[in-house]
Design a protein around this motif. Structure first.
Motif, PDB file in Angstrom:
ATOM      1  N   ARG A   1       4.017   5.753  -5.730  1.00 39.08           N
ATOM      2  CA  ARG A   1       3.627   5.819  -7.262  1.00 39.08           C
ATOM      3  C   ARG A   1       2.640   6.975  -7.553  1.00 39.08           C
ATOM      4  NH1 ARG A   1       4.582   0.254  -6.506  1.00 39.08           N
ATOM      5  NH2 ARG A   1       2.063   0.043  -7.058  1.00 39.08           N
ATOM      6  N   GLN A   2       1.624   6.861  -6.722  1.00 35.47           N
ATOM      7  CA  GLN A   2       0.510   7.663  -7.011  1.00 35.47           C
ATOM      8  C   GLN A   2       0.957   9.312  -6.730  1.00 35.47           C
ATOM      9  OE1 GLN A   2      -2.233   7.051  -8.826  1.00 35.47           O
ATOM     10  NE2 GLN A   2      -1.268   5.225  -9.174  1.00 35.47           N
ATOM     11  N   LEU A   3       1.499   9.249  -5.723  1.00 36.31           N
ATOM     12  CA  LEU A   3       1.858  10.693  -5.091  1.00 36.31           C
ATOM     13  C   LEU A   3       3.008  11.501  -6.024  1.00 36.31           C
ATOM     14  CD1 LEU A   3       1.944  10.215  -1.383  1.00 36.31           C
ATOM     15  CD2 LEU A   3       0.575  11.558  -2.556  1.00 36.31           C
ATOM     16  N   GLU A   4       3.718  10.502  -6.366  1.00 38.49           N
ATOM     17  CA  GLU A   4       5.027  11.024  -7.326  1.00 38.49           C
ATOM     18  C   GLU A   4       4.383  11.868  -8.762  1.00 38.49           C
ATOM     19  OE1 GLU A   4       8.977   8.512  -7.088  1.00 38.49           O
ATOM     20  OE2 GLU A   4       7.379   7.534  -7.779  1.00 38.49           O
ATOM     21  N   LYS A   5       3.334  11.369  -9.007  1.00 38.80           N
ATOM     22  CA  LYS A   5       2.528  11.937 -10.149  1.00 38.80           C
ATOM     23  C   LYS A   5       2.268  13.404  -9.702  1.00 38.80           C
ATOM     24  CE  LYS A   5       1.095   7.589 -11.946  1.00 38.80           C
ATOM     25  NZ  LYS A   5      -0.083   6.784 -12.161  1.00 38.80           N
ATOM     26  N   LEU A   6       1.722  13.651  -8.493  1.00 41.52           N
ATOM     27  CA  LEU A   6       1.449  14.907  -8.091  1.00 41.52           C
ATOM     28  C   LEU A   6       2.581  16.243  -8.046  1.00 41.52           C
ATOM     29  CD1 LEU A   6      -1.211  13.898  -5.287  1.00 41.52           C
ATOM     30  CD2 LEU A   6      -1.543  14.304  -7.888  1.00 41.52           C
ATOM     31  N   PHE A   7       3.710  15.690  -7.784  1.00 47.52           N
ATOM     32  CA  PHE A   7       4.730  16.618  -7.773  1.00 47.52           C
ATOM     33  C   PHE A   7       5.577  16.886  -8.819  1.00 47.52           C
ATOM     34  CE2 PHE A   7       4.720  14.045  -3.732  1.00 47.52           C
ATOM     35  CZ  PHE A   7       4.756  15.485  -2.751  1.00 47.52           C
TER      36      PHE A   7
ATOM     37  N   PRO B   1      -5.687   0.769   5.860  1.00 45.52           N
ATOM     38  CA  PRO B   1      -4.844   0.279   4.488  1.00 45.52           C
ATOM     39  C   PRO B   1      -3.979   1.355   4.140  1.00 45.52           C
ATOM     40  CG  PRO B   1      -7.250  -0.211   4.590  1.00 45.52           C
ATOM     41  CD  PRO B   1      -7.172   0.665   5.700  1.00 45.52           C
ATOM     42  N   LEU B   2      -4.419   2.621   4.211  1.00 53.81           N
ATOM     43  CA  LEU B   2      -3.554   3.767   4.041  1.00 53.81           C
ATOM     44  C   LEU B   2      -3.722   5.236   4.515  1.00 53.81           C
ATOM     45  CD1 LEU B   2      -1.127   4.458   2.045  1.00 53.81           C
ATOM     46  CD2 LEU B   2      -2.770   4.888   0.179  1.00 53.81           C
ATOM     47  N   ASP B   3      -3.006   5.762   5.037  1.00 56.03           N
ATOM     48  CA  ASP B   3      -3.215   7.113   5.619  1.00 56.03           C
ATOM     49  C   ASP B   3      -2.228   7.865   4.939  1.00 56.03           C
ATOM     50  OD1 ASP B   3      -4.341   8.984   7.439  1.00 56.03           O
ATOM     51  OD2 ASP B   3      -2.929   8.594   8.966  1.00 56.03           O
ATOM     52  N   ILE B   4      -2.649   9.007   4.449  1.00 54.22           N
ATOM     53  CA  ILE B   4      -1.754   9.936   3.860  1.00 54.22           C
ATOM     54  C   ILE B   4      -2.214  11.436   4.299  1.00 54.22           C
ATOM     55  CG2 ILE B   4      -1.113  11.465   1.503  1.00 54.22           C
ATOM     56  CD1 ILE B   4      -2.085   8.885   0.100  1.00 54.22           C
ATOM     57  N   ASP B   5      -1.299  12.137   5.177  1.00 53.08           N
ATOM     58  CA  ASP B   5      -1.399  13.208   5.681  1.00 53.08           C
ATOM     59  C   ASP B   5      -0.818  14.226   5.134  1.00 53.08           C
ATOM     60  OD1 ASP B   5      -3.498  12.340   7.630  1.00 53.08           O
ATOM     61  OD2 ASP B   5      -1.879  11.638   9.164  1.00 53.08           O
TER      62      ASP B   5
ATOM     63  N   ASN C   1       0.844  -1.243   0.068  1.00 55.48           N
ATOM     64  CA  ASN C   1       0.137  -0.073   0.001  1.00 55.48           C
ATOM     65  C   ASN C   1       0.786   1.286   0.078  1.00 55.48           C
ATOM     66  OD1 ASN C   1      -2.134  -1.683   0.058  1.00 55.48           O
ATOM     67  ND2 ASN C   1      -2.530  -1.347   2.242  1.00 55.48           N
ATOM     68  N   ILE C   2       1.881   1.068   0.703  1.00 53.11           N
ATOM     69  CA  ILE C   2       2.841   2.349   0.764  1.00 53.11           C
ATOM     70  C   ILE C   2       3.409   2.521  -0.240  1.00 53.11           C
ATOM     71  CG2 ILE C   2       4.835   3.366   1.796  1.00 53.11           C
ATOM     72  CD1 ILE C   2       3.834   2.538   4.496  1.00 53.11           C
ATOM     73  N   SER C   3       4.002   1.361  -1.122  1.00 54.41           N
ATOM     74  CA  SER C   3       4.504   1.494  -2.492  1.00 54.41           C
ATOM     75  C   SER C   3       3.653   2.189  -3.744  1.00 54.41           C
ATOM     76  CB  SER C   3       5.048   0.227  -3.029  1.00 54.41           C
ATOM     77  OG  SER C   3       5.838  -0.397  -2.108  1.00 54.41           O
TER      78      SER C   3
ATOM     79  N   HIS D   1      -5.245  17.829  -1.424  1.00 59.20           N
ATOM     80  CA  HIS D   1      -5.842  17.087  -0.580  1.00 59.20           C
ATOM     81  C   HIS D   1      -6.729  16.168  -0.961  1.00 59.20           C
ATOM     82  CE1 HIS D   1      -8.642  16.588   2.950  1.00 59.20           C
ATOM     83  NE2 HIS D   1      -7.567  16.523   3.412  1.00 59.20           N
ATOM     84  N   ARG D   2      -7.553  16.530  -2.041  1.00 59.55           N
ATOM     85  CA  ARG D   2      -8.599  15.611  -2.577  1.00 59.55           C
ATOM     86  C   ARG D   2      -8.037  14.135  -3.379  1.00 59.55           C
ATOM     87  NH1 ARG D   2     -11.435  18.613  -6.480  1.00 59.55           N
ATOM     88  NH2 ARG D   2     -11.291  20.306  -4.942  1.00 59.55           N
ATOM     89  N   ARG D   3      -6.998  14.739  -3.945  1.00 59.95           N
ATOM     90  CA  ARG D   3      -6.019  13.503  -4.607  1.00 59.95           C
ATOM     91  C   ARG D   3      -5.507  12.437  -3.582  1.00 59.95           C
ATOM     92  NH1 ARG D   3      -3.957  15.673  -9.877  1.00 59.95           N
ATOM     93  NH2 ARG D   3      -5.952  16.595 -10.882  1.00 59.95           N
ATOM     94  N   CYS D   4      -5.133  13.007  -2.502  1.00 57.03           N
ATOM     95  CA  CYS D   4      -4.520  12.277  -1.373  1.00 57.03           C
ATOM     96  C   CYS D   4      -5.896  10.976  -0.985  1.00 57.03           C
ATOM     97  CB  CYS D   4      -3.838  12.993  -0.406  1.00 57.03           C
ATOM     98  SG  CYS D   4      -2.426  13.740  -0.685  1.00 57.03           S
ATOM     99  N   LYS D   5      -6.731  11.779  -0.768  1.00 63.03           N
ATOM    100  CA  LYS D   5      -8.141  11.018  -0.108  1.00 63.03           C
ATOM    101  C   LYS D   5      -8.486  10.209  -0.952  1.00 63.03           C
ATOM    102  CE  LYS D   5      -7.161  13.078   3.540  1.00 63.03           C
ATOM    103  NZ  LYS D   5      -6.579  12.298   4.461  1.00 63.03           N
ATOM    104  N   ALA D   6      -8.239  10.333  -2.419  1.00 64.84           N
ATOM    105  CA  ALA D   6      -8.637   9.246  -3.351  1.00 64.84           C
ATOM    106  C   ALA D   6      -7.871   8.216  -3.426  1.00 64.84           C
ATOM    107  CB  ALA D   6      -8.902  10.073  -4.731  1.00 64.84           C
ATOM    108  N   ILE D   7      -6.530   8.439  -3.048  1.00 67.86           N
ATOM    109  CA  ILE D   7      -5.575   7.314  -3.138  1.00 67.86           C
ATOM    110  C   ILE D   7      -5.721   6.347  -2.022  1.00 67.86           C
ATOM    111  CG2 ILE D   7      -3.233   7.016  -2.950  1.00 67.86           C
ATOM    112  CD1 ILE D   7      -2.263   9.773  -4.358  1.00 67.86           C
ATOM    113  N   GLU D   8      -6.036   7.084  -0.906  1.00 66.71           N
ATOM    114  CA  GLU D   8      -6.449   6.324   0.524  1.00 66.71           C
ATOM    115  C   GLU D   8      -7.668   5.509   0.259  1.00 66.71           C
ATOM    116  OE1 GLU D   8      -5.290   9.348   4.082  1.00 66.71           O
ATOM    117  OE2 GLU D   8      -7.470   9.330   3.183  1.00 66.71           O
ATOM    118  N   CYS D   9      -8.732   6.101  -0.603  1.00 64.21           N
ATOM    119  CA  CYS D   9      -9.913   5.050  -0.987  1.00 64.21           C
ATOM    120  C   CYS D   9      -9.652   4.059  -1.787  1.00 64.21           C
ATOM    121  CB  CYS D   9     -11.139   6.241  -1.359  1.00 64.21           C
ATOM    122  SG  CYS D   9     -11.789   7.338  -0.414  1.00 64.21           S
TER     123      CYS D   9
END
Length: 125
Positions: A24-30, A92-96, A18-20, A69-77
């Motif tokens: 991968r998903q967060l890297e797309k936001l940077f 399963p996943l927490d992104i703060d 889940n962290i991996s 923030h919305r994208r982070c919450k979507a990744i969590e879901c």
């Protein structure tokens, strides 16, 4: 451009996966290659649930706070996080988003060892 620092955590059997996936998903936001701490284990600070794997990521984004923030919450879901799982201590996943443009957005999390461990690591790079 906005400077953002996030903390990622998971305490399920699939926590490394889940962290991996989140990385991968967060890297797309940077806009750049973000700084990333190692992945490390921490006990649950609530006393419920299994130990967590955590890491901290920091970089720059062109997205505004609300969109990021919305994208982070979507990744969590997408990883299976629900309100019911949170109540049961299964994460399963927490992104703060802890720091945004130098401003501490989540003071409680900022002070916690699960954030400070990774934050100190990337701050020394």
């Amino acid at each position: 451009m906005h400077d953002v620092t996030v903390c990622i955590g998971s305490n399920t059997e699939q926590r490394l996966h889940n962290i991996s996936m989140a990385v991968r998903q967060l890297e797309k936001l940077f806009c750049n290659s973000p700084l990333m701490s190692s992945i490390y284990e921490c006990p649950s600070h609530t006393g419920t649930g299994a130990d967590y794997l955590n890491m901290v990521i920091s970089g720059y984004t062109e997205l505004d706070y609300t969109v990021f923030h919305r994208r982070c919450k979507a990744i969590e879901c997408d990883a299976g996080r629900t309100e019911a799982s949170k109540i049961m201590g299964v994460m399963p996943l927490d992104i703060d988003m802890v720091v945004w443009d130098g401003r501490i957005m989540r003071p409680y999390d900022y002070e916690r060892p699960h954030f400070q461990t990774g934050f100190r690591e990337i701050s020394h790079n």
